[in-house]
Design a protein around this motif. Sequence first.
Motif, PDB file in Angstrom:
ATOM      1  N   MET A   1      24.180  23.255  39.558  1.00 11.85           N
ATOM      2  CA  MET A   1      25.537  22.917  39.164  1.00 11.85           C
ATOM      3  C   MET A   1      26.484  23.082  40.353  1.00 11.85           C
ATOM      4  O   MET A   1      26.189  23.762  41.309  1.00 11.85           O
ATOM      5  CB  MET A   1      26.010  23.829  38.016  1.00 11.85           C
ATOM      6  N   SER A   2      27.677  22.502  40.248  1.00 17.78           N
ATOM      7  CA  SER A   2      28.632  22.561  41.350  1.00 17.78           C
ATOM      8  C   SER A   2      29.125  23.966  41.583  1.00 17.78           C
ATOM      9  O   SER A   2      29.419  24.683  40.660  1.00 17.78           O
ATOM     10  CB  SER A   2      29.835  21.660  41.024  1.00 17.78           C
ATOM     11  N   PRO A   3      29.264  24.375  42.842  1.00 18.09           N
ATOM     12  CA  PRO A   3      29.753  25.700  43.127  1.00 18.09           C
ATOM     13  C   PRO A   3      31.251  25.832  43.031  1.00 18.09           C
ATOM     14  O   PRO A   3      31.789  26.889  43.246  1.00 18.09           O
ATOM     15  CB  PRO A   3      29.310  25.929  44.578  1.00 18.09           C
ATOM     16  N   THR A   4      31.959  24.746  42.732  1.00 12.54           N
ATOM     17  CA  THR A   4      33.396  24.813  42.606  1.00 12.54           C
ATOM     18  C   THR A   4      33.795  24.739  41.151  1.00 12.54           C
ATOM     19  O   THR A   4      33.019  24.390  40.279  1.00 12.54           O
ATOM     20  CB  THR A   4      34.044  23.646  43.373  1.00 12.54           C
ATOM     21  N   ASN A  79      26.158  32.413  32.079  1.00 15.36           N
ATOM     22  CA  ASN A  79      24.695  32.497  32.186  1.00 15.36           C
ATOM     23  C   ASN A  79      23.985  31.928  30.960  1.00 15.36           C
ATOM     24  O   ASN A  79      22.833  31.505  31.044  1.00 15.36           O
ATOM     25  CB  ASN A  79      24.267  33.949  32.396  1.00 15.36           C
ATOM     26  N   SER A  80      24.666  31.912  29.795  1.00 15.93           N
ATOM     27  CA  SER A  80      24.049  31.413  28.567  1.00 15.93           C
ATOM     28  C   SER A  80      24.204  29.908  28.406  1.00 15.93           C
ATOM     29  O   SER A  80      23.510  29.290  27.605  1.00 15.93           O
ATOM     30  CB  SER A  80      24.652  32.111  27.348  1.00 15.93           C
ATOM     31  N   GLY A  81      25.136  29.310  29.147  1.00 16.38           N
ATOM     32  CA  GLY A  81      25.389  27.878  28.994  1.00 16.38           C
ATOM     33  C   GLY A  81      24.861  27.057  30.143  1.00 16.38           C
ATOM     34  O   GLY A  81      24.085  27.521  30.968  1.00 16.38           O
ATOM     35  N   GLU A  82      25.306  25.814  30.186  1.00 17.47           N
ATOM     36  CA  GLU A  82      24.869  24.885  31.216  1.00 17.47           C
ATOM     37  C   GLU A  82      25.788  24.896  32.427  1.00 17.47           C
ATOM     38  O   GLU A  82      25.399  24.513  33.516  1.00 17.47           O
ATOM     39  CB  GLU A  82      24.817  23.458  30.636  1.00 17.47           C
ATOM     40  N   SER A  83      27.025  25.327  32.221  1.00 14.23           N
ATOM     41  CA  SER A  83      28.001  25.286  33.301  1.00 14.23           C
ATOM     42  C   SER A  83      27.967  26.561  34.126  1.00 14.23           C
ATOM     43  O   SER A  83      27.629  27.634  33.631  1.00 14.23           O
ATOM     44  CB  SER A  83      29.408  25.080  32.724  1.00 14.23           C
ATOM     45  N   LYS A  84      28.356  26.439  35.374  1.00  4.77           N
ATOM     46  CA  LYS A  84      28.435  27.582  36.277  1.00  4.77           C
ATOM     47  C   LYS A  84      29.845  27.767  36.826  1.00  4.77           C
ATOM     48  O   LYS A  84      30.056  28.331  37.888  1.00  4.77           O
ATOM     49  CB  LYS A  84      27.454  27.406  37.448  1.00  4.77           C
ATOM     50  N   THR A  85      30.844  27.285  36.080  1.00  8.06           N
ATOM     51  CA  THR A  85      32.229  27.394  36.511  1.00  8.06           C
ATOM     52  C   THR A  85      33.094  27.872  35.349  1.00  8.06           C
ATOM     53  O   THR A  85      32.723  27.740  34.180  1.00  8.06           O
ATOM     54  CB  THR A  85      32.763  26.045  36.997  1.00  8.06           C
ATOM     55  N   TYR A  86      34.273  28.411  35.670  1.00  8.27           N
ATOM     56  CA  TYR A  86      35.206  28.882  34.645  1.00  8.27           C
ATOM     57  C   TYR A  86      35.662  27.719  33.767  1.00  8.27           C
ATOM     58  O   TYR A  86      35.586  27.774  32.533  1.00  8.27           O
ATOM     59  CB  TYR A  86      36.402  29.546  35.327  1.00  8.27           C
ATOM     60  N   ALA A  87      36.114  26.643  34.405  1.00  2.77           N
ATOM     61  CA  ALA A  87      36.570  25.489  33.643  1.00  2.77           C
ATOM     62  C   ALA A  87      35.429  24.872  32.841  1.00  2.77           C
ATOM     63  O   ALA A  87      35.627  24.378  31.730  1.00  2.77           O
ATOM     64  CB  ALA A  87      37.174  24.444  34.582  1.00  2.77           C
ATOM     65  N   GLY A  88      34.211  24.919  33.400  1.00  2.00           N
ATOM     66  CA  GLY A  88      33.066  24.384  32.678  1.00  2.00           C
ATOM     67  C   GLY A  88      32.741  25.191  31.436  1.00  2.00           C
ATOM     68  O   GLY A  88      32.383  24.635  30.392  1.00  2.00           O
ATOM     69  N   VAL A  89      32.853  26.507  31.521  1.00  2.00           N
ATOM     70  CA  VAL A  89      32.627  27.362  30.345  1.00  2.00           C
ATOM     71  C   VAL A  89      33.665  27.068  29.273  1.00  2.00           C
ATOM     72  O   VAL A  89      33.346  26.998  28.081  1.00  2.00           O
ATOM     73  CB  VAL A  89      32.679  28.846  30.750  1.00  2.00           C
ATOM     74  N   MET A  90      34.915  26.874  29.690  1.00  2.00           N
ATOM     75  CA  MET A  90      35.955  26.532  28.722  1.00  2.00           C
ATOM     76  C   MET A  90      35.718  25.148  28.122  1.00  2.00           C
ATOM     77  O   MET A  90      36.032  24.896  26.952  1.00  2.00           O
ATOM     78  CB  MET A  90      37.322  26.575  29.404  1.00  2.00           C
ATOM     79  N   ARG A  91      35.146  24.229  28.913  1.00  2.00           N
ATOM     80  CA  ARG A  91      34.841  22.904  28.383  1.00  2.00           C
ATOM     81  C   ARG A  91      33.756  22.986  27.319  1.00  2.00           C
ATOM     82  O   ARG A  91      33.810  22.289  26.306  1.00  2.00           O
ATOM     83  CB  ARG A  91      34.397  21.970  29.512  1.00  2.00           C
ATOM     84  N   GLU A  92      32.759  23.826  27.550  1.00  2.00           N
ATOM     85  CA  GLU A  92      31.702  23.994  26.555  1.00  2.00           C
ATOM     86  C   GLU A  92      32.246  24.551  25.247  1.00  2.00           C
ATOM     87  O   GLU A  92      31.741  24.227  24.172  1.00  2.00           O
ATOM     88  CB  GLU A  92      30.616  24.931  27.099  1.00  2.00           C
ATOM     89  N   ALA A  93      33.292  25.372  25.337  1.00  2.00           N
ATOM     90  CA  ALA A  93      33.845  25.992  24.128  1.00  2.00           C
ATOM     91  C   ALA A  93      34.910  25.124  23.464  1.00  2.00           C
ATOM     92  O   ALA A  93      34.965  25.032  22.239  1.00  2.00           O
ATOM     93  CB  ALA A  93      34.430  27.363  24.466  1.00  2.00           C
ATOM     94  N   PHE A  94      35.761  24.479  24.258  1.00  2.00           N
ATOM     95  CA  PHE A  94      36.917  23.779  23.689  1.00  2.00           C
ATOM     96  C   PHE A  94      37.062  22.329  24.139  1.00  2.00           C
ATOM     97  O   PHE A  94      38.091  21.698  23.858  1.00  2.00           O
ATOM     98  CB  PHE A  94      38.207  24.539  24.049  1.00  2.00           C
ATOM     99  N   GLY A  95      36.064  21.796  24.830  1.00  2.00           N
ATOM    100  CA  GLY A  95      36.135  20.409  25.250  1.00  2.00           C
ATOM    101  C   GLY A  95      36.985  20.222  26.488  1.00  2.00           C
ATOM    102  O   GLY A  95      37.376  21.193  27.156  1.00  2.00           O
ATOM    103  N   PRO A  96      37.335  18.971  26.814  1.00  2.00           N
ATOM    104  CA  PRO A  96      38.111  18.674  28.026  1.00  2.00           C
ATOM    105  C   PRO A  96      39.454  19.388  28.084  1.00  2.00           C
ATOM    106  O   PRO A  96      39.935  19.720  29.164  1.00  2.00           O
ATOM    107  CB  PRO A  96      38.299  17.146  27.939  1.00  2.00           C
ATOM    108  N   VAL A  97      40.073  19.625  26.920  1.00  2.00           N
ATOM    109  CA  VAL A  97      41.364  20.315  26.900  1.00  2.00           C
ATOM    110  C   VAL A  97      41.234  21.718  27.489  1.00  2.00           C
ATOM    111  O   VAL A  97      42.095  22.180  28.250  1.00  2.00           O
ATOM    112  CB  VAL A  97      41.916  20.393  25.461  1.00  2.00           C
ATOM    113  N   GLY A  98      40.153  22.411  27.150  1.00  2.00           N
ATOM    114  CA  GLY A  98      39.936  23.745  27.684  1.00  2.00           C
ATOM    115  C   GLY A  98      39.761  23.734  29.185  1.00  2.00           C
ATOM    116  O   GLY A  98      40.289  24.592  29.893  1.00  2.00           O
TER     117      GLY A  98
END
Length: 437
Positions: A1-4, A79-98
């Motif tokens: 995943m992206s490091p940014t 670590n439990s999801g697919e994303s490795k970024t803060y914004a990505g974790v919020m996207r997994e929980a709340f979609g693009p708005v997060g």
Amino acid sequence: MSPTIGVDVPLLPEHKVTEKRAASVSGAVFNVSTSIIGAGIMSIPATLKVLGVIPAFVLIVVIAWLVDISVEFLMRYTNSGESKTYAGVMREAFGPVGSVAVQICVMITNLGCLIIYLIIIGDVLSGNVHEGSVHLGVLQEWFGIHWWNSRAFALFFIVVFVILPLVSFRRVESLRFSSAISVLLAVVFVGISSVLAISALIEGKTNSPRLLPHLDNQVSFFDLFTAVPVIVTAFTFHSNVHPIGFELGKPSDMISAVRISLVICAVIYFSIGIFGYLLFGESIMADVLVNFDRSSDTASGALLNDMVRLSYALHLMLVFPLLNFSLRANIDEFLFPRKTLLAKDTTRFVSLTLIILIFTYLLAIAIPNIWYFFQFVGSTFAVCLAFIFPGAIVLRDTHRISTTKDRIIASTMIILAVVTSTIAISTNIYSMTSNKS
């Protein structure tokens, strides 16, 4: 995943963290500590003046503890999801708005802090005017007032010849040595302040710090809440959690680095709060560095005053690249979500770097005071990044891993953040409107 932070794209082979290239825990500690300390030292003595010693100590410990929990929440869901970024974790929980919410908060908070850093550096080198009182900078004290040590020129020189080379690094781990120096300079700042305070104590010139807040016609109970956002802002480094943690070999290393850093920074914050209040008492200003321009009875005392100011100004120059790193990544991914990695595109990288530096430089020249900005950012965007978003991720529990204890802590964290921030914002608005009338 992206490091940014932000958009998740496939990680290129040359960007994978191997055992050989994994960053060290010590380097992460220096980078995290540097991200936390920032401008916090200069603001903590002013909060001590408002709160008193005991409430300030309790507040620093509580906020540091809550920050540790919020970072643990973020890393667990990362670590439990697919994303490795803060914004990505919020996207997994709340979609693009997060995702967009995180990016906007990071951009506003980091940009504001970078402007604050340059303002403080300008105060140290070229002085300022506070409530009709002129405070000379170190360069003006040494060489007199000239065009070449004016605020605009001094900051321009620092931005071009000191900060620009540092922000040109494309990997966080590359900043570990400058971060180590910045932490050392913060310790030097505290050490010199302690020497000055102890000397003043021996000579009977110290101010006795209040253990508890003093409430009168000028200070109400609700005014005490305005100090909370300042400390929240001082401890908000969540935008750098993923860039720093990504380069470590093991996720658990990041938790260890954060906890060590929080202890170091809490000790530094409280120490400078006590020593600053002993030295300056009720005359402490929002930027305590300006207080150190007062004349000293001895040449050695004047030299120590200049050293303490210069050491912290240099510290902020070395902190600047860390916050700039995540700010630049967020702006890039907000504007160019489908582009390749920023580090691989030299044109985009250089353009964004220069635009950010020019913009922060111009605003640092134009903005005279920083206290209200600290309070406003700490009451809104910083509190979202530090507490509300991590708590919301746990309550959303997309991966079904939160426990009852986690949900209770997350709910309490969000409620405390919303209540204290609402009171702080309301009190600040009331104070500003009252002063104008």
